[in-house]
Design a protein around this motif. Structure first.
Motif, PDB file in Angstrom:
ATOM      1  N   CYS A   1       0.827  -1.213   0.000  1.00 44.70           N
ATOM      2  CA  CYS A   1       0.000   0.000   0.000  1.00 44.70           C
ATOM      3  C   CYS A   1       0.860   1.261   0.000  1.00 44.70           C
ATOM      4  O   CYS A   1       0.613   2.174  -0.794  1.00 44.70           O
ATOM      5  CB  CYS A   1      -0.944  -0.020   1.186  1.00 44.70           C
ATOM      6  N   SER A   2       1.862   1.315   0.861  1.00 44.83           N
ATOM      7  CA  SER A   2       2.680   2.532   0.917  1.00 44.83           C
ATOM      8  C   SER A   2       3.406   2.764  -0.408  1.00 44.83           C
ATOM      9  O   SER A   2       3.519   3.898  -0.867  1.00 44.83           O
ATOM     10  CB  SER A   2       3.654   2.490   2.092  1.00 44.83           C
ATOM     11  N   ARG A   3       3.873   1.701  -1.049  1.00 42.29           N
ATOM     12  CA  ARG A   3       4.552   1.872  -2.337  1.00 42.29           C
ATOM     13  C   ARG A   3       3.585   2.326  -3.420  1.00 42.29           C
ATOM     14  O   ARG A   3       3.926   3.165  -4.263  1.00 42.29           O
ATOM     15  CB  ARG A   3       5.266   0.584  -2.744  1.00 42.29           C
ATOM     16  N   ALA A   4       2.358   1.793  -3.404  1.00 39.41           N
ATOM     17  CA  ALA A   4       1.360   2.202  -4.391  1.00 39.41           C
ATOM     18  C   ALA A   4       0.956   3.663  -4.179  1.00 39.41           C
ATOM     19  O   ALA A   4       0.854   4.438  -5.143  1.00 39.41           O
ATOM     20  CB  ALA A   4       0.142   1.288  -4.316  1.00 39.41           C
ATOM     21  N   VAL A   5       0.736   4.053  -2.925  1.00 38.03           N
ATOM     22  CA  VAL A   5       0.371   5.445  -2.628  1.00 38.03           C
ATOM     23  C   VAL A   5       1.507   6.385  -3.026  1.00 38.03           C
ATOM     24  O   VAL A   5       1.277   7.436  -3.635  1.00 38.03           O
ATOM     25  CB  VAL A   5      -0.010   5.608  -1.137  1.00 38.03           C
ATOM     26  N   ALA A   6       2.740   6.008  -2.717  1.00 37.30           N
ATOM     27  CA  ALA A   6       3.890   6.839  -3.089  1.00 37.30           C
ATOM     28  C   ALA A   6       3.978   7.007  -4.601  1.00 37.30           C
ATOM     29  O   ALA A   6       4.251   8.096  -5.109  1.00 37.30           O
ATOM     30  CB  ALA A   6       5.179   6.245  -2.540  1.00 37.30           C
ATOM     31  N   ARG A   7       3.725   5.923  -5.339  1.00 46.18           N
ATOM     32  CA  ARG A   7       3.831   5.990  -6.811  1.00 46.18           C
ATOM     33  C   ARG A   7       2.762   6.888  -7.400  1.00 46.18           C
ATOM     34  O   ARG A   7       3.043   7.711  -8.274  1.00 46.18           O
ATOM     35  CB  ARG A   7       3.736   4.571  -7.395  1.00 46.18           C
ATOM     36  N   VAL A   8       1.519   6.746  -6.953  1.00 47.69           N
ATOM     37  CA  VAL A   8       0.447   7.606  -7.482  1.00 47.69           C
ATOM     38  C   VAL A   8       0.680   9.055  -7.075  1.00 47.69           C
ATOM     39  O   VAL A   8       0.466   9.975  -7.868  1.00 47.69           O
ATOM     40  CB  VAL A   8      -0.938   7.106  -7.033  1.00 47.69           C
TER      41      VAL A   8
END
Length: 193
Positions: A125-132
């Motif tokens: 989740c943190s990696r996905a949020v950071a990417r978006v």
């Protein structure tokens, strides 16, 4: 009536092209939703934690397909951007990340997310949020992204902190969940420069 300011993101900027697929750290992919994801969405929404923190539930694949169609239309209408978080092969649904409540004129949106039970505790989740967040602020032209979560949800607070969303305050009794009114943390990221 003429506007006194220029739109931060001119209308037609997002939907002038297809919604991008965004790679994340080699093993994750953020891709537009597909109707074939419906069964996986229904399975995820059977999870008690998902049901606790969300305002709706998915009872059937038909219902999930309707959600997916709404998510896909958000890009076309420039009102939202929804991605399925999947493994690099694109087959295993691990979560969702979205920008919703998009205000093109002000370059603003709210970021939202959930993680499938099998993917929790792995940084998905943190990696996905950071990417978006990076895509929105550095490439799409957004100026401000807000992240809201119940003050009773420390896991969401950790995602906000890990991804650089500063806590701006508490919105008291701001959202009605199945178990009553929740105070909500308001975090935000603003494009620098």
């Amino acid at each position: 009536m003429p506007s006194l300011t220029t739109a931060v993101i001119p209308p037609g900027t997002l939907n002038a092209s297809v919604q991008p697929t965004l790679p994340v750290d080699g093993d994750l992919l953020l891709r537009p939703w597909s109707p074939s994801d419906a069964a996986a969405v229904v399975r995820v929404f059977q999870d008690p934690a998902i049901q606790h923190w969300h305002l709706r539930r998915a009872d059937s694949e038909d219902e999930a397909r309707e959600w997916i169609e709404q998510w896909r239309r958000g890009w076309e209408n420039e009102t939202a951007c929804h991605w399925a978080v999947v493994d690099r092969g694109g087959d295993t649904l691990l979560g969702r990340v979205a920008l919703h409540s998009v205000i093109m004129a002000g370059g603003q949106a709210e970021i939202a997310y959930w993680t499938a039970p099998r993917a929790r505790g792995k940084g998905v989740c943190s990696r996905a949020v950071a990417r978006v967040t990076n895509w929105a602020l550095e490439h799409a032209g957004f100026h401000r992204l807000e992240l809201g979560h119940s003050t009773a949800n420390p896991a969401s607070c950790r995602i906000a902190e890990k991804t650089g969303y500063s806590l701006e305050g508490v919105r008291r009794r701001a959202l009605l969940h199945a178990d009553g009114w929740h105070d909500m943390h308001l975090h935000a990221r603003v494009r620098e420069g």
